[in-house]
Design a protein around this motif. Structure first.
Motif, PDB file in Angstrom:
ATOM      1  N   SER A   1      13.129   2.612 -22.059  1.00  0.00           N
ATOM      2  CA  SER A   1      14.119   3.210 -21.173  1.00  0.00           C
ATOM      3  C   SER A   1      14.936   4.249 -21.922  1.00  0.00           C
ATOM      4  N   PRO A   2      14.894   5.509 -21.484  1.00  0.00           N
ATOM      5  CA  PRO A   2      15.760   6.509 -22.110  1.00  0.00           C
ATOM      6  C   PRO A   2      17.230   6.183 -21.844  1.00  0.00           C
ATOM      7  N   LEU A   3      18.103   6.841 -22.557  1.00  0.00           N
ATOM      8  CA  LEU A   3      19.534   6.617 -22.378  1.00  0.00           C
ATOM      9  C   LEU A   3      19.946   6.918 -20.947  1.00  0.00           C
ATOM     10  N   GLY A   4      20.631   5.979 -20.320  1.00  0.00           N
ATOM     11  CA  GLY A   4      21.162   6.207 -18.987  1.00  0.00           C
ATOM     12  C   GLY A   4      22.369   7.117 -19.039  1.00  0.00           C
ATOM     13  N   PRO A   5      22.857   7.580 -17.884  1.00  0.00           N
ATOM     14  CA  PRO A   5      23.984   8.526 -17.857  1.00  0.00           C
ATOM     15  C   PRO A   5      25.236   7.991 -18.532  1.00  0.00           C
TER      16      PRO A   5
ATOM     17  N   LEU B   1      24.629   7.732 -22.356  1.00  0.00           N
ATOM     18  CA  LEU B   1      24.620   9.051 -22.968  1.00  0.00           C
ATOM     19  C   LEU B   1      26.033   9.624 -23.038  1.00  0.00           C
ATOM     20  N   THR B   2      26.805   9.442 -21.978  1.00  0.00           N
ATOM     21  CA  THR B   2      28.190   9.908 -21.989  1.00  0.00           C
ATOM     22  C   THR B   2      28.983   9.220 -23.091  1.00  0.00           C
ATOM     23  N   THR B   3      28.771   7.925 -23.249  1.00  0.00           N
ATOM     24  CA  THR B   3      29.438   7.175 -24.318  1.00  0.00           C
ATOM     25  C   THR B   3      29.065   7.736 -25.680  1.00  0.00           C
TER      26      THR B   3
ATOM     27  N   ALA C   1      35.284   3.578 -24.968  1.00  0.00           N
ATOM     28  CA  ALA C   1      33.995   3.982 -25.530  1.00  0.00           C
ATOM     29  C   ALA C   1      33.397   2.871 -26.388  1.00  0.00           C
ATOM     30  N   ILE C   2      34.232   2.158 -27.125  1.00  0.00           N
ATOM     31  CA  ILE C   2      33.740   1.039 -27.939  1.00  0.00           C
ATOM     32  C   ILE C   2      33.132  -0.039 -27.056  1.00  0.00           C
ATOM     33  N   ALA C   3      33.846  -0.393 -25.985  1.00  0.00           N
ATOM     34  CA  ALA C   3      33.351  -1.430 -25.072  1.00  0.00           C
ATOM     35  C   ALA C   3      32.024  -1.009 -24.441  1.00  0.00           C
ATOM     36  N   ALA C   4      31.923   0.259 -24.047  1.00  0.00           N
ATOM     37  CA  ALA C   4      30.681   0.737 -23.437  1.00  0.00           C
ATOM     38  C   ALA C   4      29.556   0.795 -24.463  1.00  0.00           C
ATOM     39  N   ALA C   5      29.869   1.217 -25.696  1.00  0.00           N
ATOM     40  CA  ALA C   5      28.833   1.323 -26.726  1.00  0.00           C
ATOM     41  C   ALA C   5      28.256  -0.031 -27.085  1.00  0.00           C
ATOM     42  N   VAL C   6      29.107  -1.038 -27.172  1.00  0.00           N
ATOM     43  CA  VAL C   6      28.634  -2.388 -27.504  1.00  0.00           C
ATOM     44  C   VAL C   6      27.617  -2.868 -26.482  1.00  0.00           C
ATOM     45  N   ARG C   7      27.851  -2.584 -25.223  1.00  0.00           N
ATOM     46  CA  ARG C   7      26.981  -3.083 -24.154  1.00  0.00           C
ATOM     47  C   ARG C   7      25.765  -2.206 -23.900  1.00  0.00           C
ATOM     48  N   LEU C   8      25.923  -0.882 -24.033  1.00  0.00           N
ATOM     49  CA  LEU C   8      24.911   0.019 -23.493  1.00  0.00           C
ATOM     50  C   LEU C   8      24.040   0.721 -24.527  1.00  0.00           C
TER      51      LEU C   8
END
Length: 482
Positions: free
Chosen positions: A21-25, A28-30, A197-204
């Motif tokens: 799976s490529p990076l989702g939107p 990628l924004t994160t 951004a940290i919270a999103a990076a950890v998950r995504l």
């Protein structure tokens, strides 16, 4: 405004989920915040410098160091951060850098003295150097084809938007003075964004790393840092201190420091130890031309942003908001070229950069005329036309520069080339605040005043822009030339 580094030269092992799976939107924004936040932090501070100087009783030299110390730390550690990501995992280094950047932003915001602020800025620059190299490295390893091209274009937009909007946002924040925070809000704005951004990076974010990581050239990084300090510290502190003996000794010591750094890099490369700045890459004609163009552009651009903030809030008596809004036309021109630059690059190649130098020269020449004839009776409207032209031209130079140069570099050396170019970018932004800032402050302190001093800076940038046109003409893109 960040680092691809070794992605073009080392095979990449990707987790199965990431490969499928490529990076989702959102992911990628994160990831792109790793390019946006560090560049924003470099430019947002300029418009807050007069307020910082007043509140913390900082000298003009110390204010130059608020800009330069961040750039020095970032420049010397970018390649180190990229290679650590190769070895220990790019997601891990991204999170370490983002967390450190967020924490240091908070410390900058609550700094009680200029010394604490400068120390926190150095640490903030180091944290950014751990974060930003992972952005393009992750894009290159996780995405292919059209997905990668689109993500690379968004990377350019993120860097361009941050550079163009930084001082405008800074002016709005300082002027709004929310909760009586004043200049401190330009650092605090990073904290909630960083936490999200940290919270999103950890998950995504999926993780990648190189199968065989290169050794980190810590000696080379230390030598580069020493060289930059020997050069930039006396340039920033010399004028307000009356150029004492130690400033001249430091400048003289820069020459042997450069020689020692070069000798170490040659020895490291001959020993297959992955030097920080590989001499074989520097021998490539495209790289030499690209470095010259990068030095000319980023030194003048970083210096202009520094002096423009001081000039508009000085004799022109603009508020921080008005000073920031004076850059809005430049931001508009910059954003247009950030968005359409990749498409124009395919059509014009190096010719796009050539056109950018010419348009930029026109913009700064018109600004010089305005400064000489209307100063100090200027406002954002009177500065709008030259700033729009200069911003459009600057975007045409900055956005495609790295891509056009690397298109002429063998694929096996593209990662190393990008590391060198982006390290020079950060170095020269700091160098601009030191050199152009010192020249401006010296002239402004004479009978010339700030208006003529700003005009002199604009004329100098005009001349440099025109001198770079025959240099740019030597570049030949993979598509069309100049």
């Amino acid at each position: 405004m960040t680092d691809q580094l070794q992605t073009a030269t080392t095979p990449v092992a990707v987790r199965p989920r990431a490969a499928a799976s490529p990076l989702g939107p959102v992911a990628l924004t994160t990831l792109l915040f790793g390019a946006f936040l560090p560049m924003l932090s470099f430019f947002i501070i300029n418009v807050a410098l007069p307020a910082i100087g007043s509140d913390l009783r900082a000298s003009s030299g110390e204010l130059q160091l608020v800009v330069g110390s961040y750039g020095i730390a970032n420049a010397t550690l970018l390649v180190v951060g990229g290679r650590l990501g190769d070895g220990f995992g790019r997601k891990r280094l991204f999170l370490i850098g983002l967390t450190g950047f967020t924490v240091m932003s908070l410390i900058c915001a609550i700094a009680p003295t200029i010394g604490v602020l400068l120390a926190a800025r150095v640490a903030q620059g180091a944290a950014a150097a751990a974060m930003t190299p992972q952005v393009l490295a992750s894009i290159s390893s996780l995405l292919t084809g059209e997905h990668r091209a689109r993500a690379m274009a968004m990377f350019g937009v993120a860097g361009g938007a941050a550079a163009a909007l930084g001082q405008i946002l800074g002016g709005i924040l300082v002027e709004a003075n929310v909760f009586d925070l004043g200049w401190r809000s330009v650092f605090l704005v990073n904290v909630p964004v960083g936490i999200l951004a940290i919270a999103a990076a950890v998950r995504l974010l999926p993780d990648t790393r190189a199968d065989k990581a290169q050794r980190v050239d810590l000696v080379g990084a230390a030598l580069l840092a020493i060289t930059l300090v020997l050069l930039l510290l006396p340039l920033t502190e010399g004028r307000p201190l009356g150029w004492p003996l130690w400033t001249w000794l430091c400048l003289a010591a820069t020459i042997p420091a450069v020689a020692i750094l070069g000798l170490h890099q040659h020895r490291a490369e001959r020993s297959n130890q992955a030097p920080l700045i590989p001499p074989t890459v520097l021998r490539l004609k495209a790289m030499r031309i690209g470095l010259l163009l990068a030095v000319a552009f980023f030194t003048t651009f970083g210096g202009f942003m520094f002096v423009f903030a001081l000039a508009t809030q000085g004799e022109a008596h603009m508020s921080p908001l008005e000073g920031g809004l004076s850059l809005l036309p430049m931001a508009v021109g910059f954003l247009i070229t950030s968005i359409y630059g990749p498409r124009l690059q395919v059509r014009y190649g190096a010719g796009l950069i050539l056109r950018g130098w010419i348009i930029q020269a026109v913009g700064y020449a018109v600004l010089a005329v305005v400064a000489l004839t209307l100063w100090p009776d200027v406002d954002p409207w009177k500065l709008a036309v030259p700033m729009l032209i200069a911003g459009f031209g600057s975007g045409l130079v900055m956005v495609p520069l790295i891509g056009v140069v690397l298109s002429q570099v063998p694929p096996s050396q593209a990662g190393l080339g990008s590391g060198i170019l982006l390290t020079s970018q950060q170095t020269c932004l700091a160098l601009g605040a030191a050199t152009v800032g010192t020249a401006y402050l010296a002239l402004a302190g004479t009978s010339w005043g700030q208006g003529k001093a700003l005009a002199a800076v604009a004329i100098a940038i005009t001349a440099i822009s025109l001198l770079m046109t025959p240099v740019t003409h030597q570049l030949r893109s993979s598509g069309k030339g100049a």
